[in-house]
Motif scaffolding. Structure first.
Motif, PDB file in Angstrom:
ATOM      1  N   ALA A   1      13.934   1.209  -1.385  1.00 18.81           N
ATOM      2  CA  ALA A   1      13.910   1.311  -2.842  1.00 18.81           C
ATOM      3  C   ALA A   1      12.773   0.455  -3.382  1.00 18.81           C
ATOM      4  N   THR A   2      12.111   0.948  -4.425  1.00 14.87           N
ATOM      5  CA  THR A   2      10.995   0.221  -5.007  1.00 14.87           C
ATOM      6  C   THR A   2      11.151   0.176  -6.516  1.00 14.87           C
ATOM      7  N   ASN A   3      10.378  -0.686  -7.134  1.00 14.42           N
ATOM      8  CA  ASN A   3      10.330  -0.709  -8.592  1.00 14.42           C
ATOM      9  C   ASN A   3       9.673   0.577  -9.060  1.00 14.42           C
ATOM     10  N   SER A   4       9.973   1.006 -10.258  1.00 16.90           N
ATOM     11  CA  SER A   4       9.409   2.270 -10.742  1.00 16.90           C
ATOM     12  C   SER A   4       7.888   2.210 -10.712  1.00 16.90           C
ATOM     13  N   GLY A   5       7.300   3.307 -10.337  1.00 21.64           N
ATOM     14  CA  GLY A   5       5.851   3.424 -10.270  1.00 21.64           C
ATOM     15  C   GLY A   5       5.259   3.022  -8.931  1.00 21.64           C
ATOM     16  N   GLU A   6       6.021   2.327  -8.094  1.00 23.30           N
ATOM     17  CA  GLU A   6       5.512   1.943  -6.781  1.00 23.30           C
ATOM     18  C   GLU A   6       5.847   3.016  -5.757  1.00 23.30           C
ATOM     19  N   GLU A   7       4.944   3.158  -4.797  1.00 28.67           N
ATOM     20  CA  GLU A   7       5.171   4.122  -3.718  1.00 28.67           C
ATOM     21  C   GLU A   7       6.282   3.615  -2.796  1.00 28.67           C
ATOM     22  N   GLU A   8       7.165   4.521  -2.378  1.00 30.41           N
ATOM     23  CA  GLU A   8       8.218   4.148  -1.435  1.00 30.41           C
ATOM     24  C   GLU A   8       7.613   3.871  -0.071  1.00 30.41           C
ATOM     25  N   LYS A   9       8.109   2.841   0.604  1.00 35.93           N
ATOM     26  CA  LYS A   9       7.626   2.458   1.930  1.00 35.93           C
ATOM     27  C   LYS A   9       8.675   2.837   2.965  1.00 35.93           C
ATOM     28  N   PRO A  10       8.265   3.478   4.048  1.00 36.05           N
ATOM     29  CA  PRO A  10       9.250   3.869   5.060  1.00 36.05           C
ATOM     30  C   PRO A  10       9.773   2.676   5.849  1.00 36.05           C
ATOM     31  N   GLU A  11      10.994   2.800   6.317  1.00 38.87           N
ATOM     32  CA  GLU A  11      11.565   1.869   7.285  1.00 38.87           C
ATOM     33  C   GLU A  11      11.641   2.625   8.602  1.00 38.87           C
ATOM     34  N   ILE A  12      10.908   2.154   9.577  1.00 38.35           N
ATOM     35  CA  ILE A  12      10.744   2.861  10.847  1.00 38.35           C
ATOM     36  C   ILE A  12      11.467   2.100  11.957  1.00 38.35           C
ATOM     37  N   VAL A  13      12.242   2.818  12.755  1.00 36.47           N
ATOM     38  CA  VAL A  13      12.883   2.235  13.935  1.00 36.47           C
ATOM     39  C   VAL A  13      11.979   2.545  15.126  1.00 36.47           C
TER      40      VAL A  13
ATOM     41  N   GLY B   1       4.965  -0.188   5.458  1.00 36.25           N
ATOM     42  CA  GLY B   1       6.429  -0.139   5.462  1.00 36.25           C
ATOM     43  C   GLY B   1       7.002  -1.204   6.371  1.00 36.25           C
ATOM     44  N   THR B   2       8.258  -1.034   6.721  1.00 33.02           N
ATOM     45  CA  THR B   2       8.966  -1.987   7.575  1.00 33.02           C
ATOM     46  C   THR B   2       9.279  -1.327   8.913  1.00 33.02           C
ATOM     47  N   VAL B   3       9.019  -2.070   9.971  1.00 34.02           N
ATOM     48  CA  VAL B   3       9.309  -1.589  11.323  1.00 34.02           C
ATOM     49  C   VAL B   3      10.378  -2.484  11.937  1.00 34.02           C
ATOM     50  N   ASP B   4      11.460  -1.858  12.392  1.00 30.87           N
ATOM     51  CA  ASP B   4      12.532  -2.533  13.118  1.00 30.87           C
ATOM     52  C   ASP B   4      12.263  -2.278  14.598  1.00 30.87           C
ATOM     53  N   HIS B   5      11.766  -3.300  15.283  1.00 34.79           N
ATOM     54  CA  HIS B   5      11.383  -3.155  16.695  1.00 34.79           C
ATOM     55  C   HIS B   5      12.564  -3.511  17.597  1.00 34.79           C
ATOM     56  N   ARG B   6      12.988  -2.543  18.393  1.00 33.78           N
ATOM     57  CA  ARG B   6      14.068  -2.752  19.361  1.00 33.78           C
ATOM     58  C   ARG B   6      13.459  -2.745  20.755  1.00 33.78           C
ATOM     59  N   GLN B   7      13.284  -3.910  21.315  1.00 33.78           N
ATOM     60  CA  GLN B   7      12.604  -4.119  22.588  1.00 33.78           C
ATOM     61  C   GLN B   7      13.640  -4.013  23.705  1.00 33.78           C
ATOM     62  N   LEU B   8      13.595  -2.927  24.477  1.00 35.47           N
ATOM     63  CA  LEU B   8      14.580  -2.703  25.535  1.00 35.47           C
ATOM     64  C   LEU B   8      13.989  -2.787  26.940  1.00 35.47           C
TER      65      LEU B   8
END
Length: 184
Positions: A6-18, A76-83
């Motif tokens: 979610a972003t403030n109005s007018g800002e581009e949405e940023k993906p959350e990547i797994v 955006g945001t990256v959730d890194h799962r190191q396996l």
């Protein structure tokens, strides 16, 4: 799966990547500062290739802290799962990913030493498979670098056999090789 923050109005949405990284010691940062080669298990070093890739995906440009798994940057945001597990072979990964399915790959004695007795994955086959399978199912991006350890297992067995000794398995082969070297 990819979600949008979610972003403030007018800002581009940023993906959350797994992002899930799977592999052996190369994925863990073999040879880099912070790599713990004695334990044989993953050490979240800030220098690992997979951490650098996670930072790149997000556009994060700051210093990478040890144990950092969330990277937020202009992309955006990256959730890194190191396996990754040092010593993992292609067969071990096959075993984990196939576990619990019809006609599952049964593994071998190396699989049981490396995967199921590992300090990191000591929860047993079922829990280890669940961790891997669910992470991959949720992933947007998966990188895999596995197979380097296959060469070591193959060469060790070839050396033991070339010395006229038989046997397969980590403990047996190393013990046999040490005895043979003492004799020579």
């Amino acid at each position: 799966m990819t979600t949008f923050a979610a972003t403030n109005s007018g800002e581009e949405e940023k993906p959350e990547i797994v992002y899930v990284s799977i592999g052996d010691s190369m994925t863990n940062g073999y040879g880099m500062d912070g790599y713990d080669g004695e334990s044989g298990v993953v050490n979240y070093s800030n220098n690992t290739y997979s951490n650098q890739f996670a930072a790149w995906l997000s556009g994060y440009e700051g210093p990478i802290a040890d144990d950092q798994v969330i990277f937020t940057g202009p992309n955006g945001t990256v959730d890194h799962r190191q396996l990754a597990m040092s010593g993992m072979r292609a067969e071990d990964l096959h075993y984990i990913l196939d576990y619990g399915t019809e006609n599952a790959y049964p593994g071998d004695e190396w699989t049981f030493r490396d995967v199921l007795v590992s300090t990191r994955w000591d929860q047993g086959a079922e829990k280890t498979a669940e961790i891997f399978q669910s992470a991959i199912a949720e992933a947007d991006v998966v990188t895999m670098a596995v197979g380097n350890s296959n060469i070591g297992v193959y060469l060790l067995d070839m050396i033991v056999n070339a010395l006229g000794m038989e046997g397969y398995g980590y403990d047996y082969s190393f013990a046999t090789l040490e005895n043979a070297l003492d004799i020579i």
